[in-house]
Design a protein around this motif. Structure first.
Motif, PDB file in Angstrom:
ATOM      1  N   MET A   1       0.817  -1.213   0.000  1.00 26.93           N
ATOM      2  CA  MET A   1       0.000   0.000   0.000  1.00 26.93           C
ATOM      3  C   MET A   1       0.853   1.267   0.000  1.00 26.93           C
ATOM      4  O   MET A   1       0.542   2.234  -0.692  1.00 26.93           O
ATOM      5  CB  MET A   1      -0.931   0.001   1.211  1.00 26.93           C
ATOM      6  CG  MET A   1      -1.943  -1.136   1.221  1.00 26.93           C
ATOM      7  SD  MET A   1      -3.106  -1.066  -0.178  1.00 26.93           S
ATOM      8  CE  MET A   1      -4.003   0.443   0.210  1.00 26.93           C
ATOM      9  N   ASN A   2       1.929   1.274   0.773  1.00 28.38           N
ATOM     10  CA  ASN A   2       2.711   2.494   0.959  1.00 28.38           C
ATOM     11  C   ASN A   2       3.877   2.642  -0.007  1.00 28.38           C
ATOM     12  O   ASN A   2       4.436   3.739  -0.123  1.00 28.38           O
ATOM     13  CB  ASN A   2       3.250   2.550   2.394  1.00 28.38           C
ATOM     14  CG  ASN A   2       2.141   2.604   3.421  1.00 28.38           C
ATOM     15  OD1 ASN A   2       1.075   3.170   3.179  1.00 28.38           O
ATOM     16  ND2 ASN A   2       2.369   1.993   4.578  1.00 28.38           N
ATOM     17  N   HIS A   3       4.250   1.558  -0.699  1.00 31.53           N
ATOM     18  CA  HIS A   3       5.426   1.633  -1.559  1.00 31.53           C
ATOM     19  C   HIS A   3       5.158   1.103  -2.969  1.00 31.53           C
ATOM     20  O   HIS A   3       5.233   1.858  -3.942  1.00 31.53           O
ATOM     21  CB  HIS A   3       6.590   0.871  -0.910  1.00 31.53           C
ATOM     22  CG  HIS A   3       7.052   1.475   0.375  1.00 31.53           C
ATOM     23  ND1 HIS A   3       7.954   2.512   0.436  1.00 31.53           N
ATOM     24  CD2 HIS A   3       6.704   1.196   1.663  1.00 31.53           C
ATOM     25  CE1 HIS A   3       8.167   2.856   1.696  1.00 31.53           C
ATOM     26  NE2 HIS A   3       7.418   2.065   2.461  1.00 31.53           N
ATOM     27  N   LEU A   4       4.863  -0.188  -3.088  1.00 33.41           N
ATOM     28  CA  LEU A   4       4.748  -0.782  -4.427  1.00 33.41           C
ATOM     29  C   LEU A   4       3.634  -0.162  -5.256  1.00 33.41           C
ATOM     30  O   LEU A   4       3.801   0.037  -6.459  1.00 33.41           O
ATOM     31  CB  LEU A   4       4.520  -2.292  -4.315  1.00 33.41           C
ATOM     32  CG  LEU A   4       5.742  -3.180  -4.106  1.00 33.41           C
ATOM     33  CD1 LEU A   4       5.331  -4.638  -4.211  1.00 33.41           C
ATOM     34  CD2 LEU A   4       6.846  -2.871  -5.109  1.00 33.41           C
ATOM     35  N   ASN A   5       2.495   0.124  -4.638  1.00 33.42           N
ATOM     36  CA  ASN A   5       1.368   0.650  -5.409  1.00 33.42           C
ATOM     37  C   ASN A   5       1.691   1.978  -6.084  1.00 33.42           C
ATOM     38  O   ASN A   5       1.109   2.321  -7.117  1.00 33.42           O
ATOM     39  CB  ASN A   5       0.134   0.819  -4.518  1.00 33.42           C
ATOM     40  CG  ASN A   5      -0.658  -0.470  -4.381  1.00 33.42           C
ATOM     41  OD1 ASN A   5      -0.322  -1.472  -4.990  1.00 33.42           O
ATOM     42  ND2 ASN A   5      -1.709  -0.445  -3.573  1.00 33.42           N
ATOM     43  N   ALA A   6       2.616   2.722  -5.506  1.00 39.16           N
ATOM     44  CA  ALA A   6       2.959   4.032  -6.077  1.00 39.16           C
ATOM     45  C   ALA A   6       3.938   3.929  -7.242  1.00 39.16           C
ATOM     46  O   ALA A   6       4.017   4.844  -8.077  1.00 39.16           O
ATOM     47  CB  ALA A   6       3.545   4.935  -4.994  1.00 39.16           C
ATOM     48  N   VAL A   7       4.695   2.829  -7.308  1.00 37.91           N
ATOM     49  CA  VAL A   7       5.718   2.684  -8.348  1.00 37.91           C
ATOM     50  C   VAL A   7       5.053   2.633  -9.725  1.00 37.91           C
ATOM     51  O   VAL A   7       4.147   1.843  -9.963  1.00 37.91           O
ATOM     52  CB  VAL A   7       6.558   1.416  -8.119  1.00 37.91           C
ATOM     53  CG1 VAL A   7       7.539   1.201  -9.272  1.00 37.91           C
ATOM     54  CG2 VAL A   7       7.300   1.509  -6.798  1.00 37.91           C
ATOM     55  N   GLY A   8       5.518   3.499 -10.617  1.00 39.34           N
ATOM     56  CA  GLY A   8       4.925   3.605 -11.943  1.00 39.34           C
ATOM     57  C   GLY A   8       3.902   4.709 -12.033  1.00 39.34           C
ATOM     58  O   GLY A   8       3.521   5.141 -13.125  1.00 39.34           O
ATOM     59  N   ASP A   9       3.447   5.193 -10.877  1.00 38.78           N
ATOM     60  CA  ASP A   9       2.451   6.264 -10.845  1.00 38.78           C
ATOM     61  C   ASP A   9       3.057   7.531 -10.256  1.00 38.78           C
ATOM     62  O   ASP A   9       3.538   8.394 -10.983  1.00 38.78           O
ATOM     63  CB  ASP A   9       1.232   5.803 -10.048  1.00 38.78           C
ATOM     64  CG  ASP A   9       0.157   6.871  -9.930  1.00 38.78           C
ATOM     65  OD1 ASP A   9       0.092   7.726 -10.843  1.00 38.78           O
ATOM     66  OD2 ASP A   9      -0.604   6.865  -8.952  1.00 38.78           O
ATOM     67  N   SER A  10       3.088   7.603  -8.944  1.00 35.39           N
ATOM     68  CA  SER A  10       3.605   8.808  -8.290  1.00 35.39           C
ATOM     69  C   SER A  10       4.922   8.577  -7.580  1.00 35.39           C
ATOM     70  O   SER A  10       5.497   9.514  -7.018  1.00 35.39           O
ATOM     71  CB  SER A  10       2.574   9.324  -7.267  1.00 35.39           C
ATOM     72  OG  SER A  10       2.305   8.319  -6.288  1.00 35.39           O
ATOM     73  N   GLY A  11       5.406   7.337  -7.594  1.00 34.94           N
ATOM     74  CA  GLY A  11       6.641   7.032  -6.875  1.00 34.94           C
ATOM     75  C   GLY A  11       7.529   6.077  -7.647  1.00 34.94           C
ATOM     76  O   GLY A  11       7.179   5.587  -8.724  1.00 34.94           O
TER      77      GLY A  11
END
Length: 337
Positions: free
Chosen positions: A264-274
């Motif tokens: 939730m805090n790391h992988l989900n953001a990769v490719g989008d906002s992180g």
């Protein structure tokens, strides 16, 4: 006598006509051949122009979409991108010159600057070098990993998995993950089975100009990382030993104390906002079983200029190299004699 003269005259006329006709046939044949040759030449020129135009069109179309550019001269790239007399520009130029003279890196492949940058740079090199599947992937069917987490290990929360810019997908997550894993397995199998370097390079160029397909590959890699964290977390709960230290570091963070918070805090953001953080780079090298050597140009003249991910790697793992100017976006250094 008169009849004989008529016959002689008729025979002579016939012979003359035959000779004339033979000459005419020769002339007609030559003219026909000339006409055919002229026509074929015109057709060849037309087809050559058409092929040249079509090749040029495809190249323009391809270069517009390709996410990993062809090789460019390293120092030439440096001069274009880092002009000026600022302290930062001078520092980066010195770093590039050191790469050229000390590490013999002569060329550079630019990688599209988005939040998939490091995944793209790593996977492109794995495919272009024909590096085979990691040993653990050979022992199990990676297509069944989403099913295993969801049903065997009861991780219902993977329905909250986000696919980069697509973000949350709810009940569709399982099916989408399966398609991503299929794309990864198919593409990796194809790349590693090609023995000819040029042919494998062409395959990679085509693959990495298809944005939809390459995004599936990156999401599959993200999910493999998540799967390994779930496995390590279960081992830690059962107090099993011999876990790589990177898992203890990763799970010691408040923001990733368990697999769900890591997703939730790391992988989900990769490719989008992180993008991947340093400890996650350790995990990336570990799950793919490659030693990722990174030249960090902004850390030039420090002990952190050259780092390896993971720092605990096996001798048989193959090595790939990246360079970064800011720990945000990554390019591919190329060493050729």
């Amino acid at each position: 006598s008169g009849r004989h003269e008529v016959q002689s005259w008729t025979a002579a006329t016939r012979r003359s006509l035959c000779l004339v006709w033979q000459k005419v046939k020769v002339q007609l044949g030559m003219s026909f051949l000339v006409a055919v040759f002229w026509y074929c030449r015109r057709l060849y020129n037309y087809l050559a122009r058409l092929l040249k135009w079509w090749t040029s069109y495809l190249q323009r179309r391809f270069l517009k979409n390709v996410s990993v550019s062809p090789e460019v001269d390293l120092l030439g790239y440096c001069r274009r991108e880092w002009k000026g007399d600022t302290k930062q520009a001078k520092h980066v130029r010195e770093a590039y010159e050191d790469l050229f003279w000390t590490y013999h890196i002569k060329y550079l492949r630019q990688v599209r600057k988005d939040n998939y940058s490091v995944l793209r740079a790593v996977l492109f090199q794995i495919f272009s070098q024909g590096i085979p599947f990691p040993s653990w992937m050979k022992e199990r069917d990676i297509l069944k990993l989403p099913e295993k987490l969801l049903y065997s290990q009861g991780c219902n929360w993977i329905q909250q998995y986000s696919f980069g810019p697509e973000r949350y997908t709810g009940p569709n997550a399982f099916g989408k993950l399966r398609k991503c894993m299929e794309a990864l397995k198919t593409s990796w199998t194809e790349a590693s089975s090609i023995r000819d370097n040029e042919e494998r390079g062409n395959m990679c160029n085509i693959l990495f100009s298809d944005e939809i397909k390459e995004h599936k590959l990156y999401e599959a890699i993200k999910f493999v990382m998540l799967y390994e964290v779930v496995e390590a977390y279960e081992q830690m709960k059962n107090r099993r030993e011999h876990l790589p230290n990177l898992f203890r570091v990763l799970l010691a963070r408040d923001s990733s104390s368990d697999p769900l918070s890591f997703m939730m805090n790391h992988l989900n953001a990769v490719g989008d906002s992180g993008r991947l953080e340093q400890v996650e780079m350790l995990l990336l090298g570990y799950v793919l079983e490659v030693k990722i050597k990174i030249y960090r140009l902004h850390k030039f003249n420090t002990e952190k200029f050259q780092v390896n991910y993971p720092d605990e790697y096996k001798r048989e793992w193959q090595e790939i190299s990246l360079l970064t100017e800011d720990d945000r976006y990554y390019h591919i250094p190329v060493t050729r004699t």
